[in-house]
Scaffold this active site. Sequence first.
Site, PDB file in Angstrom:
ATOM      1  CE1 TYR A  40    -100.327  44.149 -17.196  1.00 24.16           C
ATOM      2  CE2 TYR A  40     -98.985  42.968 -18.797  1.00 24.16           C
ATOM      3  CZ  TYR A  40     -99.151  44.012 -17.914  1.00 24.16           C
ATOM      4  OH  TYR A  40     -98.134  44.906 -17.712  1.00 24.16           O
ATOM      5  CG  HIS A  55     -99.965  53.963 -16.200  1.00 24.26           C
ATOM      6  ND1 HIS A  55     -99.219  53.855 -15.033  1.00 24.26           N
ATOM      7  CD2 HIS A  55     -99.411  55.014 -16.873  1.00 24.26           C
ATOM      8  CE1 HIS A  55     -98.275  54.783 -15.021  1.00 24.26           C
ATOM      9  NE2 HIS A  55     -98.367  55.505 -16.121  1.00 24.26           N
ATOM     10  CD  GLU A  84     -91.901  53.167   3.661  1.00 19.82           C
ATOM     11  OE1 GLU A  84     -91.142  53.989   4.229  1.00 19.82           O
ATOM     12  OE2 GLU A  84     -92.235  52.069   4.155  1.00 19.82           O
TER      13      GLU A  84
HETATM   14  P1  OAD Z   1     -95.100  51.775  -6.408  1.00 23.02           P
HETATM   15  O1  OAD Z   1     -95.119  50.327  -6.026  1.00 23.02           O
HETATM   16  O2  OAD Z   1     -93.886  52.291  -7.085  1.00 23.02           O
HETATM   17  O3  OAD Z   1     -95.338  52.678  -5.124  1.00 23.02           O
HETATM   18  C1  OAD Z   1     -96.378  52.417  -4.210  1.00 23.02           C
HETATM   19  C2  OAD Z   1     -96.306  53.456  -3.106  1.00 23.02           C
HETATM   20  O4  OAD Z   1     -97.440  53.268  -2.263  1.00 23.02           O
HETATM   21  C3  OAD Z   1     -95.065  53.364  -2.215  1.00 23.02           C
HETATM   22  O5  OAD Z   1     -94.471  54.648  -2.100  1.00 23.02           O
HETATM   23  C4  OAD Z   1     -95.599  52.871  -0.858  1.00 23.02           C
HETATM   24  O6  OAD Z   1     -94.925  53.477   0.256  1.00 23.02           O
HETATM   25  C5  OAD Z   1     -97.037  53.376  -0.914  1.00 23.02           C
HETATM   26  N1  OAD Z   1     -97.974  52.550  -0.137  1.00 23.02           N
HETATM   27  C6  OAD Z   1     -97.971  51.208   0.091  1.00 23.02           C
HETATM   28  N2  OAD Z   1     -99.028  50.853   0.822  1.00 23.02           N
HETATM   29  C7  OAD Z   1     -99.743  51.984   1.065  1.00 23.02           C
HETATM   30  C8  OAD Z   1    -100.954  52.276   1.768  1.00 23.02           C
HETATM   31  N3  OAD Z   1    -101.659  51.319   2.363  1.00 23.02           N
HETATM   32  N4  OAD Z   1    -101.365  53.562   1.797  1.00 23.02           N
HETATM   33  C9  OAD Z   1    -100.660  54.550   1.198  1.00 23.02           C
HETATM   34  N5  OAD Z   1     -99.515  54.338   0.530  1.00 23.02           N
HETATM   35  C10 OAD Z   1     -99.068  53.075   0.455  1.00 23.02           C
HETATM   36  O7  OAD Z   1     -96.429  52.033  -7.285  1.00 23.02           O
HETATM   37  P2  OAD Z   1     -96.757  53.258  -8.268  1.00 23.02           P
HETATM   38  O8  OAD Z   1     -96.134  54.514  -7.785  1.00 23.02           O
HETATM   39  O9  OAD Z   1     -98.228  53.238  -8.489  1.00 23.02           O
HETATM   40  O10 OAD Z   1     -96.714  51.204 -14.330  1.00 23.02           O
HETATM   41  O11 OAD Z   1     -96.034  52.776  -9.570  1.00 23.02           O
HETATM   42  C11 OAD Z   1     -96.153  53.566 -10.728  1.00 23.02           C
HETATM   43  C12 OAD Z   1     -96.143  52.710 -11.967  1.00 23.02           C
HETATM   44  O12 OAD Z   1     -95.017  51.835 -11.938  1.00 23.02           O
HETATM   45  C13 OAD Z   1     -97.323  51.773 -12.101  1.00 23.02           C
HETATM   46  O13 OAD Z   1     -98.461  52.390 -12.662  1.00 23.02           O
HETATM   47  C14 OAD Z   1     -96.805  50.694 -12.989  1.00 23.02           C
HETATM   48  C15 OAD Z   1     -95.436  50.502 -12.356  1.00 23.02           C
HETATM   49  O14 OAD Z   1     -94.437  50.001 -13.156  1.00 23.02           O
HETATM   50  C16 OAD Z   1     -96.831  50.362 -15.367  1.00 23.02           C
HETATM   51  O15 OAD Z   1     -97.026  49.165 -15.251  1.00 23.02           O
HETATM   52  C17 OAD Z   1     -96.723  51.058 -16.687  1.00 23.02           C
END
Ligand code: OAD
Length: 232
Positions: free
Chosen positions: A53, A106, A201
């Site tokens: 972190y 979070h 995606e």
């Molecule tokens: P993810 O990494 O799971 O998903 C990111 C999403 O963003 C994917 O569906 C990509 O397709 C999309 N993406 C990537 N680049 C992009 C762009 N330029 N514009 C638009 N979309 C884009 O991340 P989160 O859904 O945020 O929690 O993950 C949720 C939680 O899982 C996080 O808060 C974290 C993680 O574990 C904790 O650490 C508690």
Amino acid sequence: MKKYLILTGAGISAESGIRTFRDNDGLWEDHDVNEVASIDGYRRNPELVWRFYKARYAQSMEVSPNPGHYALVELEKALGDNFHIITQNVDALHIRAGNQRVIEMHGSLQDCFCESCDTHYKMADIDLSLARPLCPKCTGFLRPDIVWFGEIPYKMEQIEALLRKCDLFMVIGTSGVVYPAAGLVMTAKYLGAKTIAVNLEKPDNLSFIDEFHQGKSGEILPKLIKEIMENL
Ligand code: OAD
């Protein structure tokens, strides 16, 4: 005026240079989520978790908000109290861009708190040279103010109240796999809101989305939000 509720995830910060979690080259490819993002992992090896972190905090301070973040600032200026962002991101980029009504469900890389006396501090005010930083007040152990797997996200009551009132729910840059955040769009839809997603995606919860804009949020949001503001 209609009430807008926005949910963001790692994708909105991707164009600022912050890695997402689950894409190719995502953070969880070279870090074990159970070791660095769970309460059990922290108890097993707090120094490893602090290293992770501290590095993320330092990196978040080196990057800047992108056009996707700034488009949401414009929307808040137009909507005032009828606008709120719920973010799963801990990078504070919405706040640094200038949004004010932001719920960091979070937690935040900017913050930490004492496990013993619960005093909260800004990372900037703490001696981060220690492998396991200590509370200046009681010398207890500090921990990052991040909601880990096995813990309950912040402000769930406020989020539920906002969901009940919102007319439009927009999900940006999140894979839709981590609950309870991933379930919010379903709740919003069942409570009568129109649902919009902006994502690179297809998200896992696409079946609850009325309008899907596929692509990069830094490119789509400035145009989409301009259109929304023209029709307010
Ligand atoms: P993810 O990494 O799971 O998903 C990111 C999403 O963003 C994917 O569906 C990509 O397709 C999309 N993406 C990537 N680049 C992009 C762009 N330029 N514009 C638009 N979309 C884009 O991340 P989160 O859904 O945020 O929690 O993950 C949720 C939680 O899982 C996080 O808060 C974290 C993680 O574990 C904790 O650490 C508690």
